[in-house]
Design an enzyme around this catalytic site. Structure first.
Site, PDB file in Angstrom:
ATOM      1  CG  HIS A 758      85.919  40.834  14.280  1.00  0.00           C
ATOM      2  ND1 HIS A 758      85.583  42.008  13.697  1.00  0.00           N
ATOM      3  CD2 HIS A 758      87.013  41.097  15.056  1.00  0.00           C
ATOM      4  CE1 HIS A 758      86.420  42.955  14.053  1.00  0.00           C
ATOM      5  NE2 HIS A 758      87.323  42.409  14.899  1.00  0.00           N
ATOM      6  CD  GLU A 820      85.771  37.184  11.061  1.00  0.00           C
ATOM      7  OE1 GLU A 820      84.574  37.177  11.446  1.00  0.00           O
ATOM      8  OE2 GLU A 820      86.304  38.176  10.494  1.00  0.00           O
TER       9      GLU A 820
END
Length: 855
Positions: A758, A820
């Site tokens: 992500h 992330e």
């Protein structure tokens, strides 16, 4: 005087006797011998003489003696109430004439002896003028000697008290001599604290508990307490006595009919028996046929009498002997009754007259409509006349409260008889009395009849009248066939089900499977054997039909060829899983044992109609089964055991395939030998298709001209290529399911762990990683640590740390972490990423290999 009157009057004879004794000169000696003193207490008075008696005239003495003898004879003949007197009194008398006549000793016996002695000696001591009976009182009456010079004062005779003395009663009356008269008659007073009552005194005493003649042409009845009956009283023998206010019993001397309101029951009619002077409850033909009720009066009108019988009488009490009676007087509404022998007929068949019968129900009223009793149904019109008249037979009528129906009436019982009968023609009488028309279910089976009631004897019937939809039925002996096999033609059979209709389709029954077409004809006909058909509701199938049972027999059979009949009736084609392995048959139903002769490896295309396949067969219960699932076996003797995988649906082993078994990835070679594959990794490109709840495309975060879904897809592909090409890892990148199911999808595809890529947003900077805070699979923390360090190494941005959060992709059975990469809306971060993304991909691929090495 008749015997009954004589019996009642007997006590009065005793009273007459005592009266006679009270007025005649009877000697004391005679009085002592005569047992004629009444209970009232009247006695013969004593006669006392003072001084010496003068000689009496001989003639006078003789006359007195004769008179005494006459009185004695008279007392003997008085209804047997007086004892025999001693007739030798004169002869036995003391001849001494100097009897002491001391007045102070003056007993009645002494005076009597003096008189007697004087008569014998002929020397009268005095003439007795009269003898007075003594009473229970204390007053004395003097007797005066018949001479010129009385020598003593006369003594007073005792009298009872006037009125009641206990149960004795004296009204104060005396006779001419002054003696008390014994009283017989009524007394009306309230002496016993019962209020004003009437009593009957007989011979001076209260009369109790019985019938008495009141001597005035009437009778009365004294109760146990002595009161004379006024009103109604029933004694222990059931006699009902009825008396008016004066105590006079109804009917007087002669009895018979009495119509009176004098007995406290209103104006009623009574029949009084002339002998008992009472009414008697029950039926009697005296006077005329009547019924006396418990109240003593005769029944008038209609009522159920105490003997449980309904009766009817006119206003004079005359009972109706026979005939119709319509009344509501019996509490059953307005009903019709038949009377016979003076009572309402009950629970019986009655012949009213030629050609007319009726039936009296147990309640008494006659049947109107339909009435069932013991399998017989009586049917009568509104007048109570039974259907069928004298001769019975067919009756079609709407007169019996059941609409327009057809009935068969038995000529003997004059009723319809429930059940099957061939009288008239074969028919079935229902419990309502009418014959079956159409269809019906009964205790002995189901039947069908035409509009005239003729039963269907045998054969086919297609109808929906039995409430089971449109069905086909087979009839035998006027009934729907009971469950079983029936021959319907020279070479055709059918099966009648428990529901009554014949089978259409298939029906398993105790190891047999019956198969019938839409006409109800069983498969196989007369000869049985192989049948290939789609007529039995199971598609086109192959069946083996046993010729004797007219059914398929479930299980193994070598008839025709070795085959297995399933519980559905058709033979097995293809595979059937069992506890022994996969039972296999070809398209014709031939079992594997038809081709293979023993257990072990078997290579053939017999079951596939195509390329040859490899099977590993095992033997159980005399039959061959293909081994399925993961198992170990020697490919060749002495080669040692290796692993194989038999495919569950087809039975042959996997060859040249990648398999995921129990979470592990295997690869099979051409011989079917399995080898454990390299680690498989699930790389998840965050967002994109199937990431939203509704399945729409989810672009994720945006910033600096970039879209997250595009960036994640690009980076995942770079990592997958390096991991596969450089490290030989098996990587799955197909995100075909919603993100909530992706961890489970990784498990289903045999992946060993899961990494989701992500990009962050929100204006921050740097890189971070996550695992599930609650449901992280074992190994997730180690995976996070390795991948987090490679992430920081690859980009060199700020280390935001290892985090925990409840991200759906990270929770499940497979170890997982979410990375992330950097902030998509931070230009500096994105500039660094774009410059180092290839290097980052290599670092992350190296991290995958590093973690894989730990497994």
């Amino acid at each position: 005087m008749d015997e009954k009157t004589r019996a009642i009057a007997a006590p009065f004879a005793a009273a007459a006797l005592v009266g006679a004794l009270g007025t005649c000169g009877v000697s004391t000696a005679m009085a002592q011998e005569v047992d004629a003193v009444p209970e009232a207490g009247a006695t013969v008075a004593a006669v006392e003489v003072a001084g010496e008696a003068e000689p009496a005239d001989a003639t006078t003495v003789d006359d007195a003696a004769n008179e005494a003898t006459s009185k004695e004879d008279s007392s003997r003949g008085n209804e047997g109430q007086v004892s025999e007197a001693d007739t030798d009194t004169s002869a036995d008398a003391d001849v001494n004439s100097d009897a002491d006549a001391d007045a102070s000793e003056g007993s009645a016996g002494a005076d009597a002896d003096s008189v007697a002695n004087a008569a014998v000696d002929g020397q009268a001591t005095g003439n007795v003028s009269e003898v007075v009976p003594a009473s229970k009182g204390t007053e004395e009456i003097s007797l005066i000697a018949n001479n010129e010079s009385p020598v003593a004062e006369p003594k007073v005779v005792s009298l009872p008290s006037v009125g009641w003395t206990g149960d004795a009663y004296w009204d104060g009356s005396v006779d001419e001599s002054g003696a008390a008269k014994i009283y017989t008659g009524y007394v009306v007073d309230s002496h016993d604290s019962r209020g004003l009552q009437r009593y009957w005194i007989q011979n001076g005493y209260l009369f109790r508990n019985g019938l008495f003649d009141s001597l005035d042409g009437n009778f009365g009845y004294a109760l146990k307490d002595g009161c004379v009956l006024r009103g109604v009283y029933t004694d222990d023998e059931g006699n009902i006595y009825l008396a008016d206010n004066d105590g006079k019993l109804a009917g007087g001397q002669n009895g018979g009919w009495v119509v009176s309101s004098a007995y406290g029951q209103g104006l009623q009619r009574y029949w009084i028996d002339p002998d008992t002077h009472a009414a008697k409850e029950g039926f009697s033909s005296d006077g005329w046929a009547h019924y006396t009720t418990q109240g003593g009066y005769v029944l008038r009108g209609q009522s159920q009498t105490s003997d449980g019988v309904k009766r009817s009488a006119n206003n004079d009490g005359l009972l109706s002997e026979s005939g119709w009676l319509v009344t509501s007087a019996y509490g059953q509404g307005l009903q019709r009754y038949w009377l016979e022998d003076y009572k309402v007929a009950t629970d019986e068949l009655v012949h009213v007259r030629e050609g007319v019968w009726t039936y009296a129900r147990p309640e008494g009223y006659v049947v109107r409509g339909a009435y069932s009793a013991g399998g017989q149904v009586y049917l009568a019109d509104n007048d109570g006349k039974l259907a069928g008249g004298e001769s019975g037979g067919w009756v079609v009528s709407a007169s019996y409260g059941q609409g327009f129906q057809r009935y068969w009436i038995d000529s003997d019982s004059h009723a319809a008889i429930e059940g099957y009968s061939e009288d008239g023609y074969a028919h079935y009488t229902t419990s309502n009395g009418y014959v079956l028309r159409g269809t019906g279910s009964f205790s002995d089976g189901r039947r069908y009849a035409d509009n005239d009631g003729r039963l269907k004897e045998s054969g086919w019937l297609v109808t929906s009248a039995l409430g089971q939809g449109l069905q086909r039925y087979w009839f035998v002996d006027y009934k729907v066939a009971s469950e079983g096999v029936y021959q319907t033609g020279a070479s055709s059979w059918t099966y009648a089900t428990a529901a009554g209709y014949v089978l259409r389709g298939s029906l398993p029954k105790g190891g047999l499977v019956y198969l019938a077409d839409n006409d109800g004809l069983l498969a196989g006909g007369a000869k049985g054997g192989w049948v290939v058909s789609g007529n039995y509701g199971q598609g086109l199938q192959r069946y083996w039909i046993d010729a004797e049972k007219h059914a398929a027999v479930e299980g193994f059979s070598t008839d025709g060829w070795a085959h297995y009949t399933t519980s559905a009736g058709y033979v097995l084609r293809g595979g059937m899983a069992t506890s022994n392995g996969l039972l296999l048959a070809d398209n014709e139903g031939r079992l594997m044992e038809h081709y293979a002769t023993s257990a072990g490896w078997f290579i053939s295309g017999c079951m596939t109609s195509g390329a040859a396949q490899r099977y590993y067969l095992v033997e159980a219960d005399g039959h061959l089964y293909a081994k399925t699932g993961l198992f170990s076996a020697e490919l060749t003797a002495g080669a040692g055991a290796q692993q194989f995988y038999g495919k569950p649906n087809v039975g042959y082993v996997s060859r040249n395939e990648r398999l995921v078994i129990n979470g592990k990835t295997y690869a099979s070679n051409n011989d079917g030998v399995l080898k454990v594959s390299l680690v498989r990794i699930y790389l998840d490109a965050g967002h994109g298709w199937n990431s939203s709840y509704d399945g729409a495309y989810d672009g994720g975060a945006e910033g600096c001209g970039y879209q997250e879904a595009q960036l994640t897809r690009e980076l995942v592909q770079l990592i997958a290529d390096i991991a596969s090409q450089k490290y030989g890892l098996d990587v799955v990148t197909d995100n075909a399911v919603n993100y909530r199911q992706r961890n489970q999808d990784a498990y289903d595809k045999g992946c060993n762990y899961f990494v989701s890529i992500h990009f962050n947003s929100g204006g921050g900077t740097g890189s971070e990683s996550y695992i599930h805070s609650l449901h992280a699979a074992p190994g997730s923390s180690q995976l996070q640590s390795i991948m987090h360090s490679k992430l920081i190494e690859g980009l060199g941005l700020r280390d935001r740390g290892k985090q925990e959060e409840q991200f759906a992709v990270c929770g499940g059975k497979v170890p997982a972490t979410l990375l992330e990469i950097c902030f998509i809306d931070n230009a500096s971060d994105m500039e660094t990423y774009q410059a180092r993304k290839q290097y980052l991909a290599e670092c992350l691929a190296a991290g995958l290999y590093e973690y894989s090495s730990t497994l």
